[in-house]
Design a protein around this motif. Structure first.
Motif, PDB file in Angstrom:
ATOM      1  N   GLY A   1    -115.517 -33.660 -88.047  1.00 34.41           N
ATOM      2  CA  GLY A   1    -115.275 -33.088 -86.727  1.00 34.41           C
ATOM      3  C   GLY A   1    -115.197 -34.099 -85.615  1.00 34.41           C
ATOM      4  N   VAL A   2    -115.567 -35.349 -85.869  1.00 28.30           N
ATOM      5  CA  VAL A   2    -115.487 -36.386 -84.841  1.00 28.30           C
ATOM      6  C   VAL A   2    -114.018 -36.645 -84.514  1.00 28.30           C
ATOM      7  N   ARG A   3    -113.727 -36.747 -83.186  1.00 27.47           N
ATOM      8  CA  ARG A   3    -112.359 -37.019 -82.772  1.00 27.47           C
ATOM      9  C   ARG A   3    -112.173 -38.519 -82.517  1.00 27.47           C
ATOM     10  N   VAL A   4    -110.929 -38.971 -82.673  1.00 28.26           N
ATOM     11  CA  VAL A   4    -110.590 -40.376 -82.484  1.00 28.26           C
ATOM     12  C   VAL A   4    -109.541 -40.485 -81.384  1.00 28.26           C
ATOM     13  N   ALA A   5    -109.816 -41.353 -80.418  1.00 26.23           N
ATOM     14  CA  ALA A   5    -108.881 -41.586 -79.319  1.00 26.23           C
ATOM     15  C   ALA A   5    -108.365 -43.013 -79.384  1.00 26.23           C
ATOM     16  N   LEU A   6    -107.064 -43.185 -79.124  1.00 26.51           N
ATOM     17  CA  LEU A   6    -106.439 -44.507 -79.109  1.00 26.51           C
ATOM     18  C   LEU A   6    -106.584 -45.082 -77.707  1.00 26.51           C
ATOM     19  N   ASP A   7    -107.410 -46.099 -77.561  1.00 26.07           N
ATOM     20  CA  ASP A   7    -107.699 -46.703 -76.256  1.00 26.07           C
ATOM     21  C   ASP A   7    -106.629 -47.733 -75.900  1.00 26.07           C
ATOM     22  N   ASP A   8    -106.468 -47.982 -74.595  1.00 23.16           N
ATOM     23  CA  ASP A   8    -105.518 -48.988 -74.085  1.00 23.16           C
ATOM     24  C   ASP A   8    -104.112 -48.744 -74.619  1.00 23.16           C
ATOM     25  N   PHE A   9    -103.711 -47.478 -74.714  1.00 26.02           N
ATOM     26  CA  PHE A   9    -102.413 -47.150 -75.302  1.00 26.02           C
ATOM     27  C   PHE A   9    -101.280 -47.761 -74.482  1.00 26.02           C
ATOM     28  N   GLY A  10    -100.330 -48.350 -75.210  1.00 25.63           N
ATOM     29  CA  GLY A  10     -99.166 -48.948 -74.568  1.00 25.63           C
ATOM     30  C   GLY A  10     -99.234 -50.448 -74.433  1.00 25.63           C
ATOM     31  N   THR A  11    -100.405 -51.047 -74.742  1.00 25.23           N
ATOM     32  CA  THR A  11    -100.553 -52.498 -74.557  1.00 25.23           C
ATOM     33  C   THR A  11    -100.442 -53.273 -75.861  1.00 25.23           C
ATOM     34  N   GLY A  12    -100.407 -52.577 -77.006  1.00 24.86           N
ATOM     35  CA  GLY A  12    -100.376 -53.272 -78.299  1.00 24.86           C
ATOM     36  C   GLY A  12     -98.974 -53.666 -78.701  1.00 24.86           C
ATOM     37  N   TYR A  13     -98.849 -54.098 -79.995  1.00 29.31           N
ATOM     38  CA  TYR A  13     -97.561 -54.562 -80.500  1.00 29.31           C
ATOM     39  C   TYR A  13     -96.678 -53.421 -80.980  1.00 29.31           C
ATOM     40  N   SER A  14     -97.278 -52.271 -81.284  1.00 27.52           N
ATOM     41  CA  SER A  14     -96.488 -51.187 -81.866  1.00 27.52           C
ATOM     42  C   SER A  14     -95.760 -50.412 -80.786  1.00 27.52           C
ATOM     43  N   SER A  15     -94.831 -49.591 -81.200  1.00 27.82           N
ATOM     44  CA  SER A  15     -94.016 -48.822 -80.279  1.00 27.82           C
ATOM     45  C   SER A  15     -94.497 -47.388 -80.209  1.00 27.82           C
ATOM     46  N   LEU A  16     -93.930 -46.637 -79.238  1.00 24.44           N
ATOM     47  CA  LEU A  16     -94.276 -45.222 -79.126  1.00 24.44           C
ATOM     48  C   LEU A  16     -93.914 -44.476 -80.402  1.00 24.44           C
ATOM     49  N   GLY A  17     -92.832 -44.923 -81.055  1.00 22.69           N
ATOM     50  CA  GLY A  17     -92.381 -44.230 -82.260  1.00 22.69           C
ATOM     51  C   GLY A  17     -93.390 -44.273 -83.387  1.00 22.69           C
ATOM     52  N   ARG A  18     -94.301 -45.266 -83.386  1.00 16.46           N
ATOM     53  CA  ARG A  18     -95.277 -45.380 -84.467  1.00 16.46           C
ATOM     54  C   ARG A  18     -96.512 -44.531 -84.207  1.00 16.46           C
ATOM     55  N   LEU A  19     -96.575 -43.900 -83.030  1.00 18.06           N
ATOM     56  CA  LEU A  19     -97.755 -43.108 -82.682  1.00 18.06           C
ATOM     57  C   LEU A  19     -97.983 -41.984 -83.683  1.00 18.06           C
ATOM     58  N   GLN A  20     -96.882 -41.433 -84.189  1.00 24.91           N
ATOM     59  CA  GLN A  20     -97.022 -40.299 -85.106  1.00 24.91           C
ATOM     60  C   GLN A  20     -97.667 -40.696 -86.435  1.00 24.91           C
ATOM     61  N   ASP A  21     -97.691 -41.991 -86.745  1.00 25.42           N
ATOM     62  CA  ASP A  21     -98.277 -42.438 -88.009  1.00 25.42           C
ATOM     63  C   ASP A  21     -99.762 -42.742 -87.899  1.00 25.42           C
ATOM     64  N   LEU A  22    -100.318 -42.692 -86.685  1.00 25.82           N
ATOM     65  CA  LEU A  22    -101.716 -43.068 -86.496  1.00 25.82           C
ATOM     66  C   LEU A  22    -102.625 -41.849 -86.591  1.00 25.82           C
ATOM     67  N   PRO A  23    -103.747 -41.966 -87.287  1.00 26.24           N
ATOM     68  CA  PRO A  23    -104.685 -40.827 -87.431  1.00 26.24           C
ATOM     69  C   PRO A  23    -105.581 -40.682 -86.199  1.00 26.24           C
ATOM     70  N   VAL A  24    -104.992 -40.200 -85.086  1.00 30.68           N
ATOM     71  CA  VAL A  24    -105.749 -40.046 -83.844  1.00 30.68           C
ATOM     72  C   VAL A  24    -105.584 -38.623 -83.311  1.00 30.68           C
ATOM     73  N   ASP A  25    -106.513 -38.263 -82.410  1.00 30.29           N
ATOM     74  CA  ASP A  25    -106.483 -36.935 -81.785  1.00 30.29           C
ATOM     75  C   ASP A  25    -106.125 -37.018 -80.307  1.00 30.29           C
ATOM     76  N   ALA A  26    -106.264 -38.186 -79.707  1.00 30.64           N
ATOM     77  CA  ALA A  26    -106.005 -38.340 -78.279  1.00 30.64           C
ATOM     78  C   ALA A  26    -105.594 -39.774 -77.995  1.00 30.64           C
ATOM     79  N   VAL A  27    -104.970 -39.988 -76.823  1.00 27.01           N
ATOM     80  CA  VAL A  27    -104.617 -41.332 -76.382  1.00 27.01           C
ATOM     81  C   VAL A  27    -105.119 -41.521 -74.960  1.00 27.01           C
ATOM     82  N   LYS A  28    -105.446 -42.782 -74.641  1.00 26.62           N
ATOM     83  CA  LYS A  28    -105.867 -43.130 -73.288  1.00 26.62           C
ATOM     84  C   LYS A  28    -104.879 -44.151 -72.737  1.00 26.62           C
TER      85      LYS A  28
END
Length: 715
Positions: free
Chosen positions: A598-625
Motif C-alpha cells: 500500500g505504500v505509494r512511490v513518488a518520482l521526485d525532481d521530475f524533469g531534471t533527469g536523463y530520461s524523457s517524458l515518454g519513459r514515464l509510463q515505464d516507471l513503477p510510480v504513483d505520483a510525480v513532483k
C-alpha cells in the motif's frame, strides 16, 4: 631339362611319353605359372615335400618355401623375363617347407618355359643335407635380421641394382597404405606408381632416386610431403656385400606427430610471449581507455619529483560530475563509451610526453612536467569535455570537477601532491561543479571540516539527535493540507546544519540509511493524531538509492508502520529517477514489496533527469513532483509554458497525481492550479516546521489557501 621341355607341345605340362622319365628323376620338379601357382610337380616333389599332387596343383608356390624365402622366386621370374637371352639362372640356395612343417635346405635351379598357355618357370630342387649343419648359424642370423626389420618403427624398402624391389618389411606396407592385393601382383611398377600417387612432389621423389642410382655410394636424408598432410623422413644408403654395392636400402620414418608437437610447442611459446606482452601492457595500461593506469602514473610521478627541482611538476585530478546517473539510466555500455571519449579528449589537450591516466571509475589524472601554463591546460580540459557528445543516440554534455596542484620548491611526496589535487577537486565540486580550482592551503581546512562533520553526524545518529521538520502540501481542489513532507534536520552546537551540507556527508559515509529510518519513525509518531483523523492524509519521506540497496529496508519500514499503528497507505516514498535505473534488481524489488503493501512511490525532481517524458509510463510510480526549477519559470502568471502543461497532462493520462514544489508566489500557485496540478508545496504556504510548529504551519497554509481561492474568484 629346359630344352627338352621346350621341345614338347607348348602346354606347360609334360606329355605321357616323358612322364615316366620325369618321375624317375631324383630331383623335385615344379612348373610355376606367371601368377605364382603350381601347375605341375613330379613324383620326387611329392616325396621331398610330403604333398600329393592333388593338394599342391593350383596352389601358390610359396606354401613350399620357408618364410624368409617366399619372395625370391617372384624376383627371379621377373629377372629372367627382363633378359630374354638368359633362359636359365645359376642355382640358388633356399629353404623348403614340408607338409609336416619341417624345413630343409636345398639348391634351386630355374629356367623359363614357353608354352601355349604363356610363360612359366621350371624349378628343380635338390636337397642339400650336407650343408644344413654348417648353415644353422646363418639361418639364425637371418631370422634375427628379419625379426629386427619387422620390429622397427621405420618402413624399410630394399631395391636391387636393377631397380627391382628385393624386400620390404610390414611397417613399410602399413605406413604407405599399400593394399595387400597390389603386393600380391608382384608388379613393382604398380607399387611404385601407388607410392608416387601419395606424394605432393612425385617428380622430386623420382629425381632423388635417379640421383642416388647415378652415384651408388652416396647417402641421402630428406623430407617427403604427403598429399594428406603427413611428413616422412627418407634416409637412403647403399647395400653392400663384400664391399660390392648390390642394391640400396631405403628407410622411411613418419615424423608427422613430432612436427605437429613442434608446431604446437612453437604456437604455445608464441602464445605465451603474446600473453606476457599483454600482461605487461595490462600492468601499466587501463584496459578500457588505453591510458596509463594508476601504477604507471605513480611511477612516473615519483620519477618526475626525483628530477631537477627547477622543472615544474603539476598534477590535474578530475572526475565526472553525476557520472553514476549515466550508468544507471543509459547503462554501463554507454558509460564506457563516455569514458573512452573523455580519455580521447584528455589526450588531445596535452603534449605527447605528458601522462594521462585513469585511476579507476570516472576518475582521471594528468601529469605535466615543465609545463609553462598548467592553468591554461586545466581550462582547456574543462572546455573540451563540456562539448556535447552523442552516446547511443543520446546527446550528453559531460561535466567535470578538476583540482590542480603544483609541486613547490620544497620536496613533496607524490602521494601528498595527489592529495592536494584531490582536495582542490572537492573544492571545485563544492563551488558548483563543472570547473577547476587550484589547490590553496586554506582548502585543507575545508577537508578537516568535512571530516569533523562526518564524525559529528555519526555521533548525532547514534545519540538520536536527528530531528524532523514538516512542510505542508496542499490540495487546491480540497482547499486543505493533505500531506506533510518529512525533512531531516540536524542541530549542532545550537545551530542548524544546512541539509545541503550534511546529507551528502551522510550518503558518502553510509549513515543515510540510519537517518532515513529515524525520519520515518519520528514521522509516524509525531504525525499520528493528524494522520489518524483522515485516512486520505499522508506523510512523504525522501529515500535514496543507498537505502533501497539495504535488503531489509522494506521489511524495516513495514515493521515501523505496524509498531506505530500507521497504515502503510498513508506513507509516500519520494525517490529520484536514477533509482529506477540502478542495475541492482534488488532495489526495484524493495519498491515492489512496499507498493504491494500500500505504500505509494513518488518520482521526485521530475524533469531534471536523463530520461524523457515518454519513459514515464515505464516507471513503477504513483505520483510525480515537478522540480522547482520549472516552477521558477513562472513569474507573472502570464507566461506560456507548454512544458508544464505537457508534464501535468502526461502524468494524468497515466493515472498519476502531480505535486509542484517550490511554490513561493501567488502567481505560481494560481498558474499551476489553472493547469489542474493536484498538489502544491512551497514557502508560500509554510516553511518546514518542527513538531511543535505543526499547528502554525496548518494555520499559515489555510491563510494562503484562502488568499489563493480569493484570487481565483476575482479572476
Amino acid at each position: 631339362m629346359t630344352a627338352s621341355l621346350a621341345g614338347q607341345e607348348p602346354t606347360g605340362v609334360p606329355g605321357p611319353d616323358y612322364q615316366a622319365v620325369i618321375d624317375s628323376l631324383p630331383d623335385a620338379l615344379f612348373i610355376i605359372a606367371e601368377n605364382g601357382s603350381i601347375t605341375y610337380m613330379n613324383a620326387a616333389a611329392e616325396r621331398m615335400f610330403g604333398y600329393p599332387q592333388s593338394e599342391l596343383i593350383s596352389q601358390d608356390h610359396r606354401v613350399i618355401l620357408a618364410e624368409d624365402f617366399r619372395e625370391g622366386f617372384r624376383r627371379l621370374f621377373n629377372a629372367l623375363r627382363r633378359d630374354p637371352e638368359t633362359r636359365d639362372h645359376p642355382p640358388l640356395e633356399a629353404y623348403g617347407l614340408r607338409r609336416d612343417g619341417t624345413e630343409f635346405k636345398g639348391e634351386v635351379a630355374c629356367a623359363l618355359l614357353q608354352s601355349g598357355t604363356g610363360v612359366s618357370m621350371t624349378a628343380t630342387i635338390r636337397a642339400a643335407r650336407h650343408l644344413e649343419v654348417a648353415d644353422a648359424g646363418l639361418r639364425e642370423a637371418m631370422s634375427l635380421l628379419n625379426a629386427t626389420l619387422e620390429s622397427t618403427a621405420d618402413g624399410i624398402l630394399v631395391v636391387d641394382t636393377e631397380g627391382q624391389i628385393a624386400g620390404i618389411n610390414e611397417q613399410f606396407v602399413s605406413m604407405w597404405g599399400i593394399p595387400h592385393e597390389l603386393l600380391a601382383t608382384h608388379d613393382d611398377e604398380a607399387v611404385i606408381s601407388f607410392v608416387l600417387g601419395l606424394l605432393q612432389d612425385p617428380q622430386g621423389f623420382l629425381d632423388k632416386v635417379h640421383e642416388l642410382y647415378a652415384d651408388p655410394m652416396a647417402e641421402s636424408n630428406d623430407i617427403l610431403k604427403f598429399i594428406d598432410g603427413r611428413t616422412f623422413e627418407r634416409y637412403s644408403r647403399p647395400q653392400k656385400v663384400a664391399d660390392k654395392v648390390v642394391g640400396r636400402v631405403w628407410s622411411f620414418r613418419d615424423v608427422s606427430p613430432r612436427l605437429a608437437a613442434q608446431d604446437q610447442a612453437k604456437r604455445a611459446m608464441a602464445d605465451l610471449a603474446e600473453q606476457a606482452a599483454q600482461l605487461k601492457a595490462l600492468a601499466f595500461q587501463d584496459p578500457l581507455t588505453g591510458l596509463a593506469n594508476r601504477k604507471l602514473f605513480h611511477d612516473q610521478l615519483a620519477e618526475a619529483l626525483r628530477g631537477d627541482r627547477a622543472v615544474s611538476v603539476d598534477v590535474l585530478l578530475l572526475d565526472l560530475d553525476d557520472f553514476k546517473e549515466v550508468n544507471d539510466i543509459l547503462g554501463h555500455h554507454a558509460g564506457d563509451e563516455m569514458l573512452t571519449e573523455v580519455a580521447r579528449r584528455l589526450r588531445a589537450c596535452v603534449r605527447p610526453d605528458d601522462t594521462v591516466a585513469r585511476l579507476g571509475g570516472d576518475e582521471f589524472v594528468v601529469l605535466l612536467t615543465d609545463s609553462p601554463h598548467p592553468d591554461s591546460v586545466a581550462e582547456r580540459i574543462v572546455a573540451s569535455l563540456n562539448v556535447p557528445m552523442w552516446v547511443d543516440g543520446t546527446m550528453l554534455r559531460p561535466s567535470l570537477s578538476l583540482g590542480l596542484a603544483t609541486a613547490g620548491e620544497d620536496a613533496v611526496a607524490g602521494s601528498e601532491l595527489l592529495r592536494q589535487a584531490d582536495v582542490a577537486m572537492y573544492a571545485a565540486k563544492a563551488a558548483g561543479k563543472n570547473r577547476y580550482m587550484r589547490f590553496e592551503a586554506e582548502m585543507m581546512t575545508a577537508l578537516v571540516q568535512r571530516t569533523d562533520m562526518e564524525a559529528g553526524l555519526r555521533m548525532a545518529v547514534d545519540s538520536g539527535q536527528i530531528m524532523v521538520h514538516y512542510q505542508p502540501v496542499i490540495s487546491p481542489r480540497l482547499g486543505d493540507v493533505v500531506q506533510f513532507e518529512a525533512l531531516a534536520r540536524w542541530k549542532r552546537d545550537g545551530e542548524m546544519v544546512p541539509p545541503a551540507q550534511f546529507i551528502p556527508t551522510a550518503e558518502r559515509s553510509g549513515l543515510i540509511s540510519a537517518i532515513g529510518l529515524q525520519v520515518i519513525r519520528h514521522s509516524f509518531t509525531q504525525l499520528r493524531p493528524w494522520l489518524a483523523a483522515d485516512a486520505t492524509r499522508s506523510v512523504a519521506v525522501n529515500v535514496s538509492g543507498a537505502q533501497l540497496k539495504d535488503c531489509k529496508f522494506a521489511e524495516s519500514v513495514l515493521q515501523l508502520a505496524a509498531s506505530c499503528a500507521t497504515d502503510p497507505r498513508q506513507l509516500v516514498l519520494e525517490v529520484t529517477e536514477s533509482v529506477f535505473f540502478d542495475p541492482d534488481a534488488h532495489v526495484i524489488r524493495q519498491l515492489d514489496v512496499l507498493r504491494d503493501a500500500g505504500v505509494r512511490v513518488a518520482l521526485d525532481d521530475f524533469g531534471t533527469g536523463y530520461s524523457s517524458l515518454g519513459r514515464l509510463q515505464d516507471l513503477p510510480v504513483d505520483a510525480v513532483k515537478i522540480d522547482r526549477s520549472f516552477v521558477s519559470m513562472v513569474r507573472t502568471g502570464a507566461e506560456k509554458l507548454p512544458i508544464l502543461n505537457s508534464m501535468i497532462n502526461m502524468a494524468h493520462s497515466l493515472g498519476l497525481t502531480v505535486t509542484a514544489e517550490g511554490i513561493e508566489t501567488g502567481a505560481q500557485a494560481a498558474y499551476l492550479t489553472n493547469l489542474d496540478c493536484d498538489s502544491l508545496q512551497g514557502y508560500l504556504f509554510s516553511h518546514p516546521e518542527p513538531e511543535a510548529g505543526l499547528e502554525l504551519a496548518l494555520l499559515r497554509s489555510a491563510d494562503a489557501i484562502d488568499e489563493l481561492q480569493g484570487v481565483r474568484l476575482e479572476g
